[in-house]
Design a protein around this motif. Sequence first.
Motif, PDB file in Angstrom:
ATOM      1  N   ILE A  52       7.016   6.681 -48.106  1.00 60.37           N
ATOM      2  CA  ILE A  52       7.499   7.031 -49.730  1.00 60.37           C
ATOM      3  C   ILE A  52       8.539   5.371 -50.053  1.00 60.37           C
ATOM      4  CG2 ILE A  52       9.735   7.984 -50.639  1.00 60.37           C
ATOM      5  CD1 ILE A  52       9.650   9.916 -48.830  1.00 60.37           C
TER       6      ILE A  52
ATOM      7  N   TYR B  97       4.151  12.395 -54.997  1.00 62.05           N
ATOM      8  CA  TYR B  97       5.466  12.490 -55.348  1.00 62.05           C
ATOM      9  C   TYR B  97       5.442  14.621 -55.512  1.00 62.05           C
ATOM     10  CZ  TYR B  97       6.703   8.727 -57.143  1.00 62.05           C
ATOM     11  OH  TYR B  97       7.119   7.025 -57.661  1.00 62.05           O
ATOM     12  N   PRO B  98       6.270  15.051 -54.462  1.00 61.37           N
ATOM     13  CA  PRO B  98       6.006  16.261 -54.445  1.00 61.37           C
ATOM     14  C   PRO B  98       6.824  17.164 -55.298  1.00 61.37           C
ATOM     15  CG  PRO B  98       8.024  15.471 -53.040  1.00 61.37           C
ATOM     16  CD  PRO B  98       6.962  14.697 -53.468  1.00 61.37           C
ATOM     17  N   HIS B  99       7.125  16.849 -56.109  1.00 58.89           N
ATOM     18  CA  HIS B  99       7.954  17.954 -57.629  1.00 58.89           C
ATOM     19  C   HIS B  99       7.315  17.876 -58.717  1.00 58.89           C
ATOM     20  CE1 HIS B  99       9.104  13.710 -57.742  1.00 58.89           C
ATOM     21  NE2 HIS B  99       9.236  13.651 -58.758  1.00 58.89           N
TER      22      HIS B  99
ATOM     23  N   GLY C  75      13.103  14.693 -56.025  1.00 61.95           N
ATOM     24  CA  GLY C  75      11.761  14.995 -55.024  1.00 61.95           C
ATOM     25  C   GLY C  75      11.127  15.260 -54.108  1.00 61.95           C
ATOM     26  N   PHE C  76      11.485  13.798 -52.992  1.00 62.21           N
ATOM     27  CA  PHE C  76      11.019  13.496 -52.311  1.00 62.21           C
ATOM     28  C   PHE C  76      12.373  13.787 -51.209  1.00 62.21           C
ATOM     29  CE2 PHE C  76       8.652  10.063 -53.797  1.00 62.21           C
ATOM     30  CZ  PHE C  76       7.508  10.275 -52.929  1.00 62.21           C
TER      31      PHE C  76
ATOM     32  N   ALA D 274      15.498  12.100 -60.370  1.00 55.54           N
ATOM     33  CA  ALA D 274      14.960  12.687 -60.425  1.00 55.54           C
ATOM     34  C   ALA D 274      13.755  12.433 -59.315  1.00 55.54           C
ATOM     35  CB  ALA D 274      13.730  13.238 -61.638  1.00 55.54           C
ATOM     36  N   HIS D 275      13.192  11.353 -58.558  1.00 55.75           N
ATOM     37  CA  HIS D 275      11.909  10.980 -58.205  1.00 55.75           C
ATOM     38  C   HIS D 275      12.959  11.214 -56.483  1.00 55.75           C
ATOM     39  CE1 HIS D 275       8.569  10.837 -60.563  1.00 55.75           C
ATOM     40  NE2 HIS D 275       9.322   9.325 -61.015  1.00 55.75           N
TER      41      HIS D 275
ATOM     42  N   ALA E 218       2.189  10.468 -49.934  1.00 55.90           N
ATOM     43  CA  ALA E 218       2.484  10.157 -50.658  1.00 55.90           C
ATOM     44  C   ALA E 218       2.647  10.207 -51.791  1.00 55.90           C
ATOM     45  CB  ALA E 218       3.157   8.292 -50.672  1.00 55.90           C
TER      46      ALA E 218
END
Lengths: 367, 186
Positions: B54, A88-90, B23-24, B19-20, A86
């Motif tokens: 998540i 944050y991919p960005h 992002g996912f 934004a998060h 988990a």
Amino acid sequence: MGQLLFKNIKKVYDGDVQAVADFNLEVDDKEFIVFVGPSGCGKSTTLRMVAGLEEITEGDLYIDGKRVNDVAPKDRNIAMVFQSYALYPHMSVYDNMAFGLKLRKMPKEKIKERVQHAAKILGLEELLNRKPKALSGGQRQRVALGRAIVRNAEVFLMDEPLSNLDAKLRVQMRAEIIKLHAKIETTTVYVTHDQIEAMTMADRIVIMDDGYIMQVGTPSEVYDHPDNMFVAGFIGTPAMNFIHGKIDGKNFVTETMKVEIPKAKLDILKKQGFEKKPLVLGIRPEDIHDDNAVREAYPNAQVDFKVDVAELLGSETNISAQIGKYDVIARVDARTDINIGDTINLVLDMNKAHFFDKETKKVIRED
Amino acid sequence: MENYLLLVQVSRVNQTIKAHLDGFFDHGKKEVLEAKSFLYQTSLYADHLPHEDIVGLLYSDFNIKVKIAAIGEKILSFVSIDTLNQTLKKMPEEIYAVEDLLKHLIITNPKAQKELRQSFAKVLSHSDILTLNTYAANNLNTIKASKSLFLHRNTLTYRLEAIKEKTGIDVKTFKGILIFNLLFSL
Ligand SMILES: Nc1ncnc2c1ncn2[C@@H]1O[C@H](COP(=O)(O)OP(=O)(O)OP(=O)(O)O)[C@@H](O)[C@H]1O
Ligand SMILES: [Mg+2]
């Protein structure tokens, strides 16, 4: 400090699924404690209640003496490492690790210091600018650990953190987590269904089944002195053999087998009233031998085994055999001269034998 | 592989949280249904995304509750995304499959139940419905069900696959067959 106290903790999900029943446990500061048990036994639920991700139905949970039942996850001084990492991919590795600190409004310089320190411990210094996508599974797992480390949390919670890695990497990360714990000494609760992971990593193991704690103890306690047949059968591979029978004079007997019970053990069995009650003899595969020294020590604990399978594994041979209607596995020194269908004479190390009450499945020991 | 949509609801929203979430979940296509409801398109099998983690992460970091429902595109020919969105709001847990939403809808809303029955009835033949009922009555046992229908086992499997294609619901799972059981055998 990172003490945990579970007092009569219970979890009932919507729809009346009782996932955890009356869970009582004290975890000491700096301890590495492992929850282990079959799928669905309530390991994750218990861990998630500590994290605050799952409401506690009944009972009280204390972190460092403070009751936290109603404290939001972000306000508990814990850090959770998730199974899928988990991240944050960005965000970059650096930002993923710094993130929890930014949320807590820590000054930039201090964040940088902490992240770099953790990156060094974890060997991530060269990777700080990468995105999670560009990392291997093991590296991602390290970043997830890094997120926890920088927080200086009192307690780390890890739910099967290695299960997404291949076998080789799993062994390596296992060692790394143990080393990490030795270094930073943060109290850790670690969930796994892999008993080898549990045995190699834990200070103490909590073995669960169907929402109940079956035993709490050090790896050697639960291995050498299992409280019940569940623990005896769950810990150890190949599993402990169970043979049903009863006492006859000085012996434990079944329809096809008769072995003498050492006096000390026999006295306990008699004292606890098992002279006439059905018993289960538990004996681990490695406590069945074919060498003469053991035969001399226990001349009346010899048993004829009819061989079903003989598997040569390096320095040992696993023999699957039948004693009456019971399947038994013996692990003896490597032998190549055993064929299927042979009858061979082996001897049980009766001092290592365990006796269980057939009815309650509990081990019979002195009060 | 069927495209999956993720219906995502949050208890609180601001730019950072958006934004998060992006992002996912944002892999190219996103629709804002309401201020706190988003629809993302993903090509991954929904099961492979670590949704539970998540949700846990966002709750631990931001104290926001996130709910996620994975929805195959096909099912939207039978029920509107708005209906699913409203249904998800009423449900207590965090992560659902579309079958969970449909079940809730059928049980709690007689009007929606009727509409759903009518729209599925347009694509399901009588023999499809007989097949489904028999399959359910035989506890999803293909051997028993095919005997009772006097069909070859492969024919039954083929029919069940065809129903899945038509409706977007995997009737070989308990969750899936339950939907048709509730709609057509009451
Ligand atoms: N959200 C939920 N709603 C209802 N029941 C649940 C929920 N989550 C878990 N359960 C049930 O609670 C019990 C314990 O589940 P839990 O996830 O804690 O098991 P586990 O020991 O972690 O298993 P695994 O090794 O498979 O991860 C199971 O019977 C499970 O089906
Ligand atoms: Mg689990």
